[in-house]
Design an enzyme around this catalytic site. Structure first.
Site, PDB file in Angstrom:
ATOM      1  N   HIS A 208       8.025 -37.161  -8.840  1.00 20.99           N
ATOM      2  CA  HIS A 208       8.192 -36.097  -9.833  1.00 20.99           C
ATOM      3  C   HIS A 208       8.746 -36.662 -11.141  1.00 20.99           C
ATOM      4  O   HIS A 208       8.184 -36.435 -12.224  1.00 20.99           O
ATOM      5  CB  HIS A 208       9.135 -35.031  -9.269  1.00 20.99           C
ATOM      6  CG  HIS A 208       9.378 -33.876 -10.185  1.00 20.99           C
ATOM      7  ND1 HIS A 208       8.678 -32.697 -10.105  1.00 20.99           N
ATOM      8  CD2 HIS A 208      10.253 -33.712 -11.216  1.00 20.99           C
ATOM      9  CE1 HIS A 208       9.101 -31.859 -11.040  1.00 20.99           C
ATOM     10  NE2 HIS A 208      10.062 -32.451 -11.728  1.00 20.99           N
ATOM     11  N   GLU A 209       9.838 -37.400 -11.033  1.00 25.13           N
ATOM     12  CA  GLU A 209      10.463 -37.940 -12.242  1.00 25.13           C
ATOM     13  C   GLU A 209       9.576 -38.991 -12.904  1.00 25.13           C
ATOM     14  O   GLU A 209       9.607 -39.165 -14.125  1.00 25.13           O
ATOM     15  CB  GLU A 209      11.835 -38.523 -11.913  1.00 25.13           C
ATOM     16  CG  GLU A 209      12.825 -37.543 -11.288  1.00 25.13           C
ATOM     17  CD  GLU A 209      13.032 -36.267 -12.093  1.00 25.13           C
ATOM     18  OE1 GLU A 209      12.784 -36.283 -13.323  1.00 25.13           O
ATOM     19  OE2 GLU A 209      13.425 -35.248 -11.498  1.00 25.13           O
TER      20      GLU A 209
ATOM     21  N   GLU B  64       7.003 -30.476 -17.761  1.00 23.02           N
ATOM     22  CA  GLU B  64       7.024 -30.202 -16.326  1.00 23.02           C
ATOM     23  C   GLU B  64       5.628 -30.308 -15.729  1.00 23.02           C
ATOM     24  O   GLU B  64       5.459 -30.737 -14.585  1.00 23.02           O
ATOM     25  CB  GLU B  64       7.617 -28.813 -16.067  1.00 23.02           C
ATOM     26  CG  GLU B  64       7.947 -28.537 -14.617  1.00 23.02           C
ATOM     27  CD  GLU B  64       9.048 -29.427 -14.052  1.00 23.02           C
ATOM     28  OE1 GLU B  64       9.165 -29.499 -12.807  1.00 23.02           O
ATOM     29  OE2 GLU B  64       9.788 -30.062 -14.836  1.00 23.02           O
TER      30      GLU B  64
END
Length: 506
Positions: free
Chosen positions: A273-274, A303
Site C-alpha cells: 500500500h505505502e 490513495e
C-alpha cells in the site's frame, strides 16, 4: 512538459519571483516532513516537547512566507504575463495555497501545531493502554483550534467549514458531492455484504498461517516484494512505526510498516500500500519539483495510487499466484501459503474493528463512520466525551459489530489526534478512483493480468506514469480522471469491481 521559466525571466518577472519563493517554501516543507518522520520512527518520547516547538516554529516561518503581502501583488501581476499551460496551472495552485494560508492567522497556526504535536504524543502512549481519558482533553484542544481554523478558511474561501478543511486534502471536494457517494455505498453495503458472506459460507474457511513468523524474515520478504513492485531503494528506505505511512520528497522516499509476528499479511499489505504512495511521489515530473503544480493531485488520487497497487493488483488472483511461493520461501512451508488457500484468505471478507486491517468491501464503512462523526464533531453536534459511544453505535449500525474498547474504536487512527479533520473521505474516493483507473488500464493493456502472474508491474506502472504520475497537479482531479478513463469519477466502477472479485459477476 514545460520547464520553469529560468531562461527568460524578463518576460515573466512576477511569475519568476513567485516560482523562487514557492521553491524556498517547498524546501522548508521538506524539513518539516523529515521532522515528522523522525518523530514517528526513531525520536525518543522525551523529545516530544522540543519537537513540537520545532514544528511550530517551522510552520510559523512557512506561514509568514506564504502570507507575505508581496505575494498577493505578485499573484495578480503574474496573471497578466505570457504563461504556458503548465505555468498557468502552477499559478493557479499558488493562488490556492496562498488563499488557504492567508486565511489563518499566524498565532493560530502555531497554537494548532503545538496542540497537534502534544495530542499525538499523548495518543501514542495512551492507545496501547486503552486510556481515552488521558488523550481526550488534548483532542478537545485540537478540535477547538481546528474549528477556529475551519471558520477562518470558510470565510476566506466562501465555503462550509468542513468543505474548507476537506479542500486542504482534496481540492474542490465538497460535501454536496461526497455525501451522496458515501451514503449510496452505505445503502449498497448491507445486501451486498450479505451476499458475499453467504457465498463464502459455501466454501471451507481458508487456513490461517501458523506463526510466529520472525520479524527479520518478514523484513526480508517485504523488501523483496517492494523491489519487485519497483520501490526505489536507491532513493528511499523502509522502517517501522506504530501506524504505517509513506512520506518524503523527490529523491527521498520513506515508507514504514507494522510487523506482527503472528500475521505476516499486516506487513506485506501495508508495504505494498505505502509503496503505491511512494511510487506516485517518485514519478512526479522532476522539472516541476518544489513547485505547487509538481505536487500530487490531492489525497484521493494519492490513495488511488496506493490502492491500485495493493488492492487492485496485489490482491488479484493473478498476483497472489506469484506471491504464494515467495511466502513459502521466506517464511516457511506453511499449508496456508498454497495459492488457492492464499487467494481465499486474502480475499476473505470479514467485518472487523480495525480500519487498516479491513477488507475492501467493508473498508468504506469505516470511512463513512469517521466521515459522519468528524462532521458532527466539527459542527459541535458531538462532544469529545461522547465520541467513544457514538463510534460504537455507528460501527454496530454499519457492520453489526461493537468495539470492545476505545483502542479498537475511536483511538485506533492517528488522524484526529494530529488534527487531520477532512481527510478520511479521500480513502474511499481513492478506492473508487483506483477501480476506475485499473479498468481503463486493462482496457488499454489487456495483458496486465498476465503480467501480474509473473510479478511484472512494468506495464501497469508505465500506464500510471503516463496517465497519472506525469500529470501531477496540472489538471484538476475531475479532469485527470476524465482524461485517463474517459469519464469523471463513477462509483459504479468500484461496485462492478467488487461484484466481479467477490461474487464472480460482471
Amino acid at each position: 512538459m514545460s520547464a520553469l521559466p529560468q531562461a527568460s525571466p524578463a518576460s515573466c518577472p512576477a511569475y519568476t519571483d513567485l516560482a523562487d519563493r514557492f521553491r524556498r517554501m517547498a524546501v522548508l516543507a521538506e524539513c518539516e516532513t523529515v521532522l515528522h518522520w523522525d518523530a514517528a520512527v526513531i525520536m525518543p518520547a522525551s523529545a516530544a516537547g522540543p519537537r513540537g516547538d520545532q514544528l511550530a516554529e517551522l510552520r510559523v516561518i512557512l506561514h509568514e512566507q506564504s502570507t507575505d503581502p508581496a505575494l498577493a501583488e505578485l499573484l495578480q501581476a503574474a496573471g497578466g504575463e505570457p504563461l504556458d499551460p503548465w505555468q498557468a496551472a502552477n499559478l493557479r495552485e499558488m493562488r490556492r495555497d496562498h488563499l488557504h494560508a492567508a486565511a489563518v492567522p499566524g498565532d493560530l497556526v502555531a497554537a494548532l501545531s503545538r496542540a497537534c504535536s502534544a495530542c499525538e504524543s499523548v495518543w501514542r502512549d495512551a492507545r496501547p493502554r486503552n486510556d481515552y481519558a488521558a488523550v481526550a482533553p488534548h483532542l478537545e484542544e485540537v478540535l477547538r483550534l481546528t474549528r477556529r481554523a475551519a471558520a477562518a478558511k470558510a470565510d476566506a474561501l466562501g465555503l462550509d467549514p468542513y468543505d474548507a478543511l476537506m479542500d486542504q486534502f482534496e481540492p474542490d471536494a465538497r460535501r454536496a458531492e461526497v455525501d451522496p457517494i458515501l451514503e449510496d455505498y452505505a445503502a449498497f453495503l448491507p445486501d451486498f455484504l450479505g451476499e458475499v458472506l453467504e457465498e463464502q459460507a459455501r466454501h471451507p474457511a481458508p487456513r490461517v498461517p501458523e506463526g510466529p513468523f520472525p520479524a527479520d524474515a518478514q523484513r526480508r520478504l517485504v523488501r523483496t516484494l517492494l523491489e519487485t513492485v519497483g520501490f526505489p531503494f536507491d532513493q528511499g528506505r523502509m522502517d517501522e512505526s506504530a501506524h504505517p505511512f509513506s512520506t518524503g520528497y523527490p529523491g527521498d522516499s520513506r515508507i514504514t510498516i507494522t510487523i506482527k509476528e503472528d500475521d505476516p499479511a499486516m506487513a506485506v499489505m501495508a508495504a505494498l500500500h505505502e509503496c503505491g504512495h511512494a511510487l506516485y511521489e517518485a514519478n512526479l515530473p522532476s522539472d516541476w519539483a518544489r513547485q505547487p503544480v509538481g505536487r500530487a493531485r490531492g489525497m484521493a488520487v494519492h490513495e488511488s495510487q496506493s490502492l491500485i497497487v495493493e488492492m487492485q493488483a496485489c490482491r488479484s488472483p493473478e498476483f497472489i499466484g506469484w506471491l504464494a511461493p515467495r511466502l513459502s520461501e521466506w517464511l516457511g512451508d506453511d499449508p496456508a501459503f498454497a495459492p488457492d488457500n492464499l487467494r481465499a484468505l486474502y480475499g476473505r471478507v470479514t467485518p472487523d474493528f480495525i480500519r487498516v486491517e479491513a477488507d475492501e468491501v467493508t473498508y468504506p464503512a469505516h470511512v463513512i463512520l469517521r466521515y459522519r462523526l468528524e462532521k458532527a464533531l466539527l459542527a459541535g453536534d458531538l462532544s469529545v466525551a461522547d465520541l467513544p459511544g457514538a463510534w460504537d453505535e455507528g460501527m454496530e449500525a454499519l457492520l453489526g459489530i461493537r468495539p470492545p474498547c476505545p483502542a479498537k474504536g475511536c483511538m485506533q487512527d492517528i488522524h484526529w489526534f494530529d488534527g487531520a479533520f477532512g481527510y478520511f473521505p479521500t480513502y474511499t474516493l481513492g478506492a473508487m478512483t483506483a477501480a476506475q483507473l485499473m479498468a481503463a488500464a486493462r482496457a488499454e493493456r489487456p495483458g496486465i493480468p498476465d503480467d501480474l502472474t509473473r510479478g511484472d508491474f512494468g506495464p501497469l506502472l508505465d500506464w500510471l506514469r503516463r496517465h497519472v504520475h506525469s500529470r501531477a497537479s496540472s489538471l484538476s482531479t475531475r479532469e485527470l480522471v476524465t482524461e485517463a478513463t474517459g469519464r469523471s469519477l463513477d462509483p459504479a466502477a468500484f461496485r462492478a469491481h467488487l461484484r466481479a472479485r467477490y461474487l464472480g459477476r460482471d
